[in-house]
Write an enzyme that holds these catalytic residues in place. Structure first.
Site, PDB file in Angstrom:
ATOM      1  N   GLY A  84     -13.784  11.484  -2.814  1.00  0.00           N
ATOM      2  CA  GLY A  84     -12.870  12.556  -2.427  1.00  0.00           C
ATOM      3  C   GLY A  84     -13.596  13.533  -1.532  1.00  0.00           C
ATOM      4  O   GLY A  84     -14.831  13.539  -1.484  1.00  0.00           O
ATOM      5  N   CYS A 111     -18.924   7.758  -5.513  1.00  0.00           N
ATOM      6  CA  CYS A 111     -19.136   8.897  -4.623  1.00  0.00           C
ATOM      7  C   CYS A 111     -18.721  10.215  -5.307  1.00  0.00           C
ATOM      8  O   CYS A 111     -19.393  10.626  -6.255  1.00  0.00           O
ATOM      9  CB  CYS A 111     -18.393   8.670  -3.306  1.00  0.00           C
ATOM     10  SG  CYS A 111     -18.982   9.755  -2.009  1.00  0.00           S
ATOM     11  N   TYR A 112     -17.628  10.835  -4.898  1.00  0.00           N
ATOM     12  CA  TYR A 112     -17.206  12.068  -5.570  1.00  0.00           C
ATOM     13  C   TYR A 112     -17.030  11.813  -7.066  1.00  0.00           C
ATOM     14  O   TYR A 112     -17.410  12.626  -7.910  1.00  0.00           O
ATOM     15  CB  TYR A 112     -15.882  12.564  -4.975  1.00  0.00           C
ATOM     16  CG  TYR A 112     -15.371  13.853  -5.593  1.00  0.00           C
ATOM     17  CD1 TYR A 112     -15.857  15.084  -5.163  1.00  0.00           C
ATOM     18  CD2 TYR A 112     -14.409  13.837  -6.615  1.00  0.00           C
ATOM     19  CE1 TYR A 112     -15.401  16.271  -5.723  1.00  0.00           C
ATOM     20  CE2 TYR A 112     -13.956  15.014  -7.182  1.00  0.00           C
ATOM     21  CZ  TYR A 112     -14.455  16.232  -6.734  1.00  0.00           C
ATOM     22  OH  TYR A 112     -13.998  17.406  -7.297  1.00  0.00           O
ATOM     23  N   HIS A 198     -20.248   3.469  -1.469  1.00  0.00           N
ATOM     24  CA  HIS A 198     -18.888   2.921  -1.580  1.00  0.00           C
ATOM     25  C   HIS A 198     -18.915   1.396  -1.678  1.00  0.00           C
ATOM     26  O   HIS A 198     -18.939   0.713  -0.647  1.00  0.00           O
ATOM     27  CB  HIS A 198     -18.056   3.340  -0.362  1.00  0.00           C
ATOM     28  CG  HIS A 198     -17.717   4.788  -0.358  1.00  0.00           C
ATOM     29  ND1 HIS A 198     -16.625   5.303  -1.023  1.00  0.00           N
ATOM     30  CD2 HIS A 198     -18.344   5.841   0.208  1.00  0.00           C
ATOM     31  CE1 HIS A 198     -16.587   6.606  -0.864  1.00  0.00           C
ATOM     32  NE2 HIS A 198     -17.611   6.976  -0.123  1.00  0.00           N
ATOM     33  N   GLU A 200     -16.538  -0.462  -2.355  1.00  0.00           N
ATOM     34  CA  GLU A 200     -15.244  -1.028  -1.969  1.00  0.00           C
ATOM     35  C   GLU A 200     -15.139  -1.369  -0.486  1.00  0.00           C
ATOM     36  O   GLU A 200     -14.292  -2.154  -0.088  1.00  0.00           O
ATOM     37  CB  GLU A 200     -14.100  -0.076  -2.369  1.00  0.00           C
ATOM     38  CG  GLU A 200     -14.016   1.243  -1.603  1.00  0.00           C
ATOM     39  CD  GLU A 200     -14.920   2.355  -2.150  1.00  0.00           C
ATOM     40  OE1 GLU A 200     -15.913   2.039  -2.848  1.00  0.00           O
ATOM     41  OE2 GLU A 200     -14.644   3.525  -1.870  1.00  0.00           O
ATOM     42  N   SER A 252      15.662  -8.667   6.359  1.00  0.00           N
ATOM     43  CA  SER A 252      15.375  -8.350   7.763  1.00  0.00           C
ATOM     44  C   SER A 252      14.637  -9.484   8.452  1.00  0.00           C
ATOM     45  O   SER A 252      14.537  -9.509   9.669  1.00  0.00           O
ATOM     46  CB  SER A 252      14.515  -7.085   7.828  1.00  0.00           C
ATOM     47  OG  SER A 252      13.220  -7.386   7.330  1.00  0.00           O
ATOM     48  N   GLY A 253      14.091 -10.382   7.643  1.00  0.00           N
ATOM     49  CA  GLY A 253      13.254 -11.426   8.235  1.00  0.00           C
ATOM     50  C   GLY A 253      11.786 -11.035   8.201  1.00  0.00           C
ATOM     51  O   GLY A 253      10.914 -11.818   8.518  1.00  0.00           O
ATOM     52  N   GLY A 254      11.512  -9.797   7.815  1.00  0.00           N
ATOM     53  CA  GLY A 254      10.121  -9.349   7.650  1.00  0.00           C
ATOM     54  C   GLY A 254       9.550  -9.955   6.369  1.00  0.00           C
ATOM     55  O   GLY A 254      10.277 -10.542   5.564  1.00  0.00           O
ATOM     56  N   VAL A 255       8.241  -9.784   6.182  1.00  0.00           N
ATOM     57  CA  VAL A 255       7.569 -10.435   5.056  1.00  0.00           C
ATOM     58  C   VAL A 255       8.126  -9.952   3.713  1.00  0.00           C
ATOM     59  O   VAL A 255       8.470 -10.760   2.842  1.00  0.00           O
ATOM     60  CB  VAL A 255       6.044 -10.141   5.093  1.00  0.00           C
ATOM     61  CG1 VAL A 255       5.325 -10.861   3.984  1.00  0.00           C
ATOM     62  CG2 VAL A 255       5.472 -10.509   6.444  1.00  0.00           C
ATOM     63  N   ASP A 256       8.248  -8.644   3.552  1.00  0.00           N
ATOM     64  CA  ASP A 256       8.599  -8.114   2.232  1.00  0.00           C
ATOM     65  C   ASP A 256      10.005  -8.529   1.791  1.00  0.00           C
ATOM     66  O   ASP A 256      10.196  -9.016   0.677  1.00  0.00           O
ATOM     67  CB  ASP A 256       8.468  -6.578   2.214  1.00  0.00           C
ATOM     68  CG  ASP A 256       7.081  -6.123   2.635  1.00  0.00           C
ATOM     69  OD1 ASP A 256       6.162  -6.960   2.576  1.00  0.00           O
ATOM     70  OD2 ASP A 256       6.926  -4.961   3.031  1.00  0.00           O
ATOM     71  N   SER A 257      10.976  -8.337   2.670  1.00  0.00           N
ATOM     72  CA  SER A 257      12.329  -8.689   2.233  1.00  0.00           C
ATOM     73  C   SER A 257      12.470 -10.204   2.078  1.00  0.00           C
ATOM     74  O   SER A 257      13.212 -10.686   1.221  1.00  0.00           O
ATOM     75  CB  SER A 257      13.400  -8.109   3.158  1.00  0.00           C
ATOM     76  OG  SER A 257      13.336  -8.687   4.429  1.00  0.00           O
ATOM     77  N   SER A 258      11.732 -10.981   2.883  1.00  0.00           N
ATOM     78  CA  SER A 258      11.812 -12.440   2.752  1.00  0.00           C
ATOM     79  C   SER A 258      11.234 -12.896   1.417  1.00  0.00           C
ATOM     80  O   SER A 258      11.805 -13.752   0.738  1.00  0.00           O
ATOM     81  CB  SER A 258      11.043 -13.131   3.879  1.00  0.00           C
ATOM     82  OG  SER A 258      11.626 -12.819   5.105  1.00  0.00           O
ATOM     83  N   LYS A 399       0.131  -5.910   0.133  1.00  0.00           N
ATOM     84  CA  LYS A 399       0.658  -6.820   1.167  1.00  0.00           C
ATOM     85  C   LYS A 399       0.046  -8.226   1.084  1.00  0.00           C
ATOM     86  O   LYS A 399       0.761  -9.224   1.188  1.00  0.00           O
ATOM     87  CB  LYS A 399       0.370  -6.216   2.547  1.00  0.00           C
ATOM     88  CG  LYS A 399       1.121  -6.867   3.675  1.00  0.00           C
ATOM     89  CD  LYS A 399       2.530  -6.347   3.706  1.00  0.00           C
ATOM     90  CE  LYS A 399       3.283  -6.755   4.930  1.00  0.00           C
ATOM     91  NZ  LYS A 399       4.573  -6.042   4.989  1.00  0.00           N
TER      92      LYS A 399
END
Ligand code: XMP
Length: 543
Positions: A84, A111-112, A198, A200, A252-258, A399
């Site tokens: 942070g 870190c923080y 870090h 990550e 919509s044809g996008g990844v999420d809605s598909s 994602k």
């Protein structure tokens, strides 16, 4: 950001989240092991959670304002405190009660988070004489459980101006650098670990190993978070929830809605209706590709409604040149079309949405929000459809996990790895007025560009790339003839969060092939530019 993007597209959707029940699926009922990340405002909060999930351990992010009683109730197998921007010894800096470290649950401070752990437990943190930033050589104590399998000298990513001057009682130093005497510390008996760097970020060469050591060895997580299990559990849960009722989804044809469509279809089949609005501003062949996967001849059982609304959109967009005006028209028209179709279907019990975890995190952190999960107003819930509940089957996924689920479900790779595409589509990639002819030009140019990028093996490594049509016409010569045609602009950017971006370094030979193919194959174009602008000052899209 994604929330903003959606908000921009559904520009006139009224938010009506009170009174609706959101169904959070994806294993709520499953009693799964989890690690929680407590966020102190660090820029890498999502990255930490993603890295933990890469160790096959489920992980959620909570604000540092989350009450201890809630954490006890969740009974996580481990707790990670993020970095942070503050100094933990300053008044008003984000903090956490000492009791957190007395729960008997392993805690890792980064870190923080590391400094705070020491400070709260009685150590001393102060401004460092030498600030460390960037890749730094760290000497680690290989016998520490945190560093099992890690080389004694390893490269880590440092970014700090404070440092731990005195450790709290019971801690031993297990890593140091030339300028930082406590690069990592542990209280092995109490399972408390503090890391100044870090792990990550990818610049920390053995960071994933360290996080794996923490979540799998120290916390004892089995590693049961796998996408095939997620798919199975979620399908069962959707079935339980939906029973014999009806679900409506705007595809919509996008990844999420598909992927949401795929999951819902596997769970409830024909009880699901997907409305796919083809606004004529999609990429070349995109409408047909979506139909081939989800339509009557596809491999999913559902009711698929494709609305070919191209003419309607082009008419509405006639003579409109102002970008925000275009967005507004495209968004409004989407609602009109969707509304008409929804009315034909009648009352639906569930409205499904493809909300994913970053949407939830980004809408919920900061401000006075204590617990991310209480934030349900993600994406804007439409109140123009008569529905009773919202169902969000992807709400706990990142994602990359959504993509894995898509592949598990048998959705083709080209759809699962689809480029991010704005809701208003090519409408904001055509500068100035949108016409059918211009849409055709940009579709063709973009298809060539994408094909060549894929051929060069760059399609998975570039963040976002596309062709846009400038509003510029200029003189050229083709054969022996004078031309007066449009200029196409090629854009390719690398970005972590879409808030900032750098233009991608595409080999000149690839750009030359794309240029020559576009000029030869796309009528109406006689010049091709490559956009070098970063964001800021530019934006990724042209409008
Ligand atoms: P900009 O152009 O703002 O783009 O740098 C950042 C990301 O957002 C996408 N974008 C949009 N997505 N509706 C959307 O759904 C929009 O109006 C919109 N404008 C930009 C863009 O493609 C990029 O990924």
């Amino acid at each position: 950001m994604i929330v903003l993007i959606r908000a921009a597209f559904f520009v006139i959707l009224r938010v009506a989240f009170l009174g609706y029940i959101i169904i959070i699926l994806g294993g709520e009922k499953v009693n799964r092991e989890k690690v929680i990340v407590i966020d102190f405002g660090g820029q890498y909060n999502q990255l930490v959670a993603r890295r933990v999930r890469e160790c096959n351990v489920y992980c959620e992010i909570y604000s540092y304002k989350t009450d201890l009683s809630l954490i006890k109730e969740m009974n996580p197998k481990g707790i990670i405190l993020t970095g942070g921007p503050n100094s933990c010894y300053e008044t008003g800096a984000p903090t956490y009660t000492k009791e957190l470290f007395e729960l008997g649950i392993p805690v890792l401070g980064l870190c923080y988070g590391a400094q705070l752990m020491m400070f709260v437990l009685g150590g001393k943190v102060t401004k460092a004489a030498v600030q460390e930033y960037g890749k730094t050589e760290v000497k680690v104590e290989p016998s520490s459980p945190l560093f099992t399998g890690v080389a004694p000298t390893t490269i880590c990513w440092m970014s700090h101006s404070d440092y731990i001057l005195e450790m709290a009682l019971g801690f031993d130093v297990v890593a140091h650098t030339a300028d930082c005497p406590v690069a990592a510390a542990q209280n092995k008996e109490k399972n408390l670990y503090a890391i100044q760097f870090h792990p990550e970020v990818l610049h920390t060469q053995e960071g994933s190993k360290m996080l794996f050591n923490f979540v799998r060895n120290i916390c004892g997580c089995e590693g049961s978070w796998k996408m095939d299990a997620f798919v199975e559990n979620t399908i069962d849960e959707i079935r339980d929830k939906v029973g014999d009722k009806k679900v409506l989804l705007a595809l919509s044809g996008g990844v999420d809605s598909s992927v949401a469509a795929g999951l819902l279809s596997r769970a409830v089949g024909k009880q699901l209706t997907c409305v796919f609005v083809d606004h004529g501003l999609l990429r070349k062949n995109e409408g047909d590709e979506v139909e081939s996967v989800f339509g009557a001849n596809g491999s999913f059982e559902l009711n698929f409604i494709r609305v070919n609304a191209q003419e309607r959109y082009y008419k509405k967009l006639e003579s409109v040149v102002e970008p925000e005006q275009k967005r507004k028209i495209i968004g409004e028209e989407f609602i009109r079309v969707f509304e008409e179709e929804a009315k034909k279907i009648g009352v639906v019990d569930f409205l499904a949405q493809g909300t994913i975890y970053p949407d939830v995190v980004e809408s919920g952190l900061g401000g006075e929000s204590a617990v991310i999960k209480s934030h349900h107003n993600v994406g804007g819930l439409p109140d123009f459809v008569d529905f009773k509940e919202i169902i969000e089957p992807l709400r706990i996924l990142f994602k990359d996990e959504v993509r894995k689920v898509g592949l598990e479900l048998g959705i083709p790779e080209n759809l699962v790895y689809r480029q991010p595409f704005p809701g208003p589509g090519l409408g904001i990639r055509i500068i100035g007025e949108v016409t059918a002819e211009k849409v055709h030009i940009v579709q063709e140019a973009d298809a060539i560009y994408r094909e060549e990028i894929a051929k060069a093996g760059l399609d998975r490594s570039i963040g976002q790339y596309f062709a846009a049509l400038t509003n510029m016409r200029s003189v050229g010569v083709m054969g022996d003839e004078r031309t007066y045609d449009y200029a196409v602009a090629l854009r390719a950017v690398n970005t972590v969060d879409f808030m900032t971006a750098e233009s991608a370094d595409i080999p000149f030979e690839v750009l030359q092939i794309v240029m020559s193919r576009i000029i030869n194959e796309v009528r109406g174009v006689n010049r091709v530019f490559y956009d070098l602008t970063s964001k800021p000052p530019g934006t990724i899209e042209f409008e």
